[in-house]
Design a protein around this motif. Structure first.
Motif, PDB file in Angstrom:
ATOM      1  N   ARG A   9       0.741  -0.955   0.097  1.00 59.35           N
ATOM      2  CA  ARG A   9      -0.267  -0.040   0.069  1.00 59.35           C
ATOM      3  C   ARG A   9       1.033   1.162  -0.350  1.00 59.35           C
ATOM      4  O   ARG A   9       1.256   1.119   0.958  1.00 59.35           O
ATOM      5  N   CYS A  10       0.392   2.696  -1.453  1.00 52.90           N
ATOM      6  CA  CYS A  10       1.470   3.318  -0.809  1.00 52.90           C
ATOM      7  C   CYS A  10       0.598   4.570  -0.189  1.00 52.90           C
ATOM      8  O   CYS A  10      -0.347   4.921   0.027  1.00 52.90           O
ATOM      9  N   GLY A  11       1.388   5.125   0.235  1.00 55.77           N
ATOM     10  CA  GLY A  11       1.096   7.185   0.924  1.00 55.77           C
ATOM     11  C   GLY A  11       2.279   7.835   0.442  1.00 55.77           C
ATOM     12  O   GLY A  11       3.492   7.165   1.084  1.00 55.77           O
ATOM     13  N   CYS A  12       1.970   9.115   1.029  1.00 58.83           N
ATOM     14  CA  CYS A  12       3.216   9.499   1.224  1.00 58.83           C
ATOM     15  C   CYS A  12       3.202  11.063   2.190  1.00 58.83           C
ATOM     16  O   CYS A  12       2.489  11.879   1.764  1.00 58.83           O
ATOM     17  N   PRO A  13       3.476  11.216   3.400  1.00 62.27           N
ATOM     18  CA  PRO A  13       3.545  11.738   4.181  1.00 62.27           C
ATOM     19  C   PRO A  13       4.277  13.457   3.895  1.00 62.27           C
ATOM     20  O   PRO A  13       4.962  12.514   2.988  1.00 62.27           O
ATOM     21  N   ARG A  14       4.090  14.718   3.250  1.00 69.90           N
ATOM     22  CA  ARG A  14       5.075  15.815   3.317  1.00 69.90           C
ATOM     23  C   ARG A  14       5.516  15.560   4.201  1.00 69.90           C
ATOM     24  O   ARG A  14       5.733  16.197   5.313  1.00 69.90           O
ATOM     25  N   TYR A  15       7.423  16.502   4.831  1.00 74.79           N
ATOM     26  CA  TYR A  15       8.194  16.420   5.050  1.00 74.79           C
ATOM     27  C   TYR A  15       8.757  17.984   4.674  1.00 74.79           C
ATOM     28  O   TYR A  15       8.161  18.475   4.479  1.00 74.79           O
ATOM     29  N   GLY A  16       8.814  19.086   5.877  1.00 82.57           N
ATOM     30  CA  GLY A  16       9.468  19.552   5.994  1.00 82.57           C
ATOM     31  C   GLY A  16       8.682  20.715   6.242  1.00 82.57           C
ATOM     32  O   GLY A  16       9.054  21.749   7.031  1.00 82.57           O
ATOM     33  N   SER A  17       7.725  21.378   5.665  1.00 84.41           N
ATOM     34  CA  SER A  17       6.760  21.797   6.117  1.00 84.41           C
ATOM     35  C   SER A  17       6.109  22.221   7.561  1.00 84.41           C
ATOM     36  O   SER A  17       5.624  23.628   7.821  1.00 84.41           O
ATOM     37  N   PHE A  61       3.405  -6.910   3.746  1.00 87.79           N
ATOM     38  CA  PHE A  61       4.869  -6.420   4.370  1.00 87.79           C
ATOM     39  C   PHE A  61       5.129  -4.717   3.990  1.00 87.79           C
ATOM     40  O   PHE A  61       4.064  -4.437   2.721  1.00 87.79           O
ATOM     41  N   ARG A  62       5.203  -3.894   5.472  1.00 87.11           N
ATOM     42  CA  ARG A  62       4.916  -2.549   5.543  1.00 87.11           C
ATOM     43  C   ARG A  62       6.423  -2.204   5.284  1.00 87.11           C
ATOM     44  O   ARG A  62       7.127  -2.581   6.486  1.00 87.11           O
ATOM     45  N   VAL A  63       6.509  -0.844   4.710  1.00 88.77           N
ATOM     46  CA  VAL A  63       7.742  -0.133   3.848  1.00 88.77           C
ATOM     47  C   VAL A  63       7.386   1.374   3.812  1.00 88.77           C
ATOM     48  O   VAL A  63       6.221   1.330   3.594  1.00 88.77           O
ATOM     49  N   VAL A  64       7.844   1.841   4.830  1.00 90.31           N
ATOM     50  CA  VAL A  64       7.646   3.249   4.852  1.00 90.31           C
ATOM     51  C   VAL A  64       8.999   4.130   4.259  1.00 90.31           C
ATOM     52  O   VAL A  64      10.165   3.362   4.121  1.00 90.31           O
ATOM     53  N   VAL A  65       8.861   4.231   2.959  1.00 95.06           N
ATOM     54  CA  VAL A  65       9.603   4.991   1.967  1.00 95.06           C
ATOM     55  C   VAL A  65       9.911   6.560   2.709  1.00 95.06           C
ATOM     56  O   VAL A  65       9.007   6.663   2.107  1.00 95.06           O
ATOM     57  N   SER A  66      11.826   7.130   2.990  1.00 97.11           N
ATOM     58  CA  SER A  66      10.957   8.142   3.194  1.00 97.11           C
ATOM     59  C   SER A  66      12.361   9.051   2.923  1.00 97.11           C
ATOM     60  O   SER A  66      13.782   7.870   3.286  1.00 97.11           O
ATOM     61  N   PRO A  67      12.787  10.342   2.588  1.00 99.79           N
ATOM     62  CA  PRO A  67      13.563  10.626   2.448  1.00 99.79           C
ATOM     63  C   PRO A  67      14.724  11.158   3.593  1.00 99.79           C
ATOM     64  O   PRO A  67      15.690  11.378   3.843  1.00 99.79           O
ATOM     65  N   ILE A 110      13.091   1.783   4.341  1.00 98.92           N
ATOM     66  CA  ILE A 110      13.663   2.757   3.351  1.00 98.92           C
ATOM     67  C   ILE A 110      14.011   4.224   3.475  1.00 98.92           C
ATOM     68  O   ILE A 110      13.146   4.906   2.969  1.00 98.92           O
ATOM     69  N   GLY A 111      14.760   4.659   3.516  1.00 96.63           N
ATOM     70  CA  GLY A 111      15.701   5.882   3.328  1.00 96.63           C
ATOM     71  C   GLY A 111      16.281   6.584   2.488  1.00 96.63           C
ATOM     72  O   GLY A 111      17.011   5.739   2.004  1.00 96.63           O
ATOM     73  N   GLY A 112      16.540   7.816   2.834  1.00100.13           N
ATOM     74  CA  GLY A 112      17.477   8.386   1.635  1.00100.13           C
ATOM     75  C   GLY A 112      17.986   9.969   1.788  1.00100.13           C
ATOM     76  O   GLY A 112      17.816   9.707   2.884  1.00100.13           O
ATOM     77  N   ASP A 113      17.875  10.570   0.967  1.00101.51           N
ATOM     78  CA  ASP A 113      19.325  12.044   1.095  1.00101.51           C
ATOM     79  C   ASP A 113      20.404  11.439   1.788  1.00101.51           C
ATOM     80  O   ASP A 113      20.852  12.629   2.215  1.00101.51           O
ATOM     81  N   ARG A 114      21.426  10.380   2.025  1.00103.55           N
ATOM     82  CA  ARG A 114      22.599  10.442   2.867  1.00103.55           C
ATOM     83  C   ARG A 114      23.481   9.803   1.442  1.00103.55           C
ATOM     84  O   ARG A 114      22.642   9.549   0.294  1.00103.55           O
ATOM     85  N   HIS A 115      24.787  10.053   1.248  1.00102.24           N
ATOM     86  CA  HIS A 115      24.989  10.378   0.092  1.00102.24           C
ATOM     87  C   HIS A 115      26.468   9.149   0.500  1.00102.24           C
ATOM     88  O   HIS A 115      27.339   8.774  -0.208  1.00102.24           O
ATOM     89  N   TRP A 116      25.580   7.946   0.417  1.00103.24           N
ATOM     90  CA  TRP A 116      26.074   6.617   0.744  1.00103.24           C
ATOM     91  C   TRP A 116      25.128   5.651   0.838  1.00103.24           C
ATOM     92  O   TRP A 116      24.433   6.465   1.594  1.00103.24           O
ATOM     93  N   GLN A 117      25.738   4.524   0.830  1.00103.77           N
ATOM     94  CA  GLN A 117      24.516   3.544   1.001  1.00103.77           C
ATOM     95  C   GLN A 117      24.546   2.669   2.522  1.00103.77           C
ATOM     96  O   GLN A 117      25.905   2.003   2.781  1.00103.77           O
ATOM     97  N   TYR A 118      23.481   2.273   3.300  1.00101.67           N
ATOM     98  CA  TYR A 118      24.171   1.060   4.381  1.00101.67           C
ATOM     99  C   TYR A 118      22.489   0.958   4.409  1.00101.67           C
ATOM    100  O   TYR A 118      21.767   0.775   4.321  1.00101.67           O
ATOM    101  N   VAL A 119      22.832  -0.255   5.539  1.00101.94           N
ATOM    102  CA  VAL A 119      21.518  -1.574   6.386  1.00101.94           C
ATOM    103  C   VAL A 119      22.268  -1.337   7.265  1.00101.94           C
ATOM    104  O   VAL A 119      23.206  -1.311   7.583  1.00101.94           O
ATOM    105  N   SER A 120      20.660  -1.142   8.279  1.00105.62           N
ATOM    106  CA  SER A 120      21.657  -0.825   9.816  1.00105.62           C
ATOM    107  C   SER A 120      20.363  -1.220  10.637  1.00105.62           C
ATOM    108  O   SER A 120      19.014  -1.006   9.716  1.00105.62           O
TER     109      SER A 120
END
Length: 181
Positions: free
Chosen positions: A14-22, A57-63, A102-112
């Motif tokens: 299922r997809c959804g997209c919260p807006r960050y920042g404001s 599966f529940r996956v949150v994709v976020s910047p 699944i996170g983003g906006d880093r300039h390296w790859q990792y699994v933690s």
């Protein structure tokens, strides 16, 4: 990483997209329940959406990132001290609801894997050559299961094996070659 779960109907995502920042509070605000990147409304939406989901599966994709680690000087995510109250609240919620991040906006790859909650986070690097960096590749933390300071992206796919749904998450090079599975 591959995960299997018992079949739960035909729905696997299922997809959804919260807006960050404001909605983000200032970094200088004292730490606590009032300090938030998401804001109460988005945090409630995220919790309700995940709790009501019948997805396999529940996956949150976020910047944003939630587990990290990240550079100590950064104050724009839930992995560092700047928003640690909300970060801990969300990691505990993700753990209770079997959420993978699944996170983003880093300039390296990792699994933690968060040592307190067991939440898994996959973060992608910069996609363009020459934009990777910001992390010492020799600075491997206990939470790291994979670390690479090179360009690339995260690939996630749901498939079936013996009629059971499987979530596979991979780090890939900018040309699509698998770095880590």
């Amino acid at each position: 990483m591959s995960r299997k779960r018992p079949p739960a109907g035909e729905r696997t995502s299922r997809c959804g997209c919260p807006r960050y920042g404001s909605f983000a509070a200032p970094n200088t605000m004292p730490e606590g329940p009032e300090k938030s990147i998401l804001g109460e409304r988005q945090r409630r939406w995220l919790r309700e959406t995940i709790e009501q989901s019948d997805a396999t599966f529940r996956v949150v994709v976020s910047p944003l990132i939630f587990v990290g680690p990240d550079q100590g000087r950064k104050g724009d995510n839930h992995a560092n001290d700047a928003f640690c109250w909300e970060g801990q609240l969300l990691r505990e919620f993700f753990a209770d609801n079997d959420v993978v991040v699944i996170g983003g906006d880093r300039h390296w790859q990792y699994v933690s894997v968060d040592p307190d909650t067991g939440v898994w986070e996959f973060s992608c690097g910069a996609l363009a050559d020459g934009r990777e960096g910001g992390w010492d590749p020799d600075d491997v933390h206990p939470a790291h299961r994979f670390l690479a300071v090179k360009p690339g992206f995260v690939w996630a796919e749901v498939d079936r094996e013996d009629d059971e749904p499987i979530l596979t998450i991979e780090h890939r090079s900018r040309t699509g070659n698998v770095h880590h599975r």
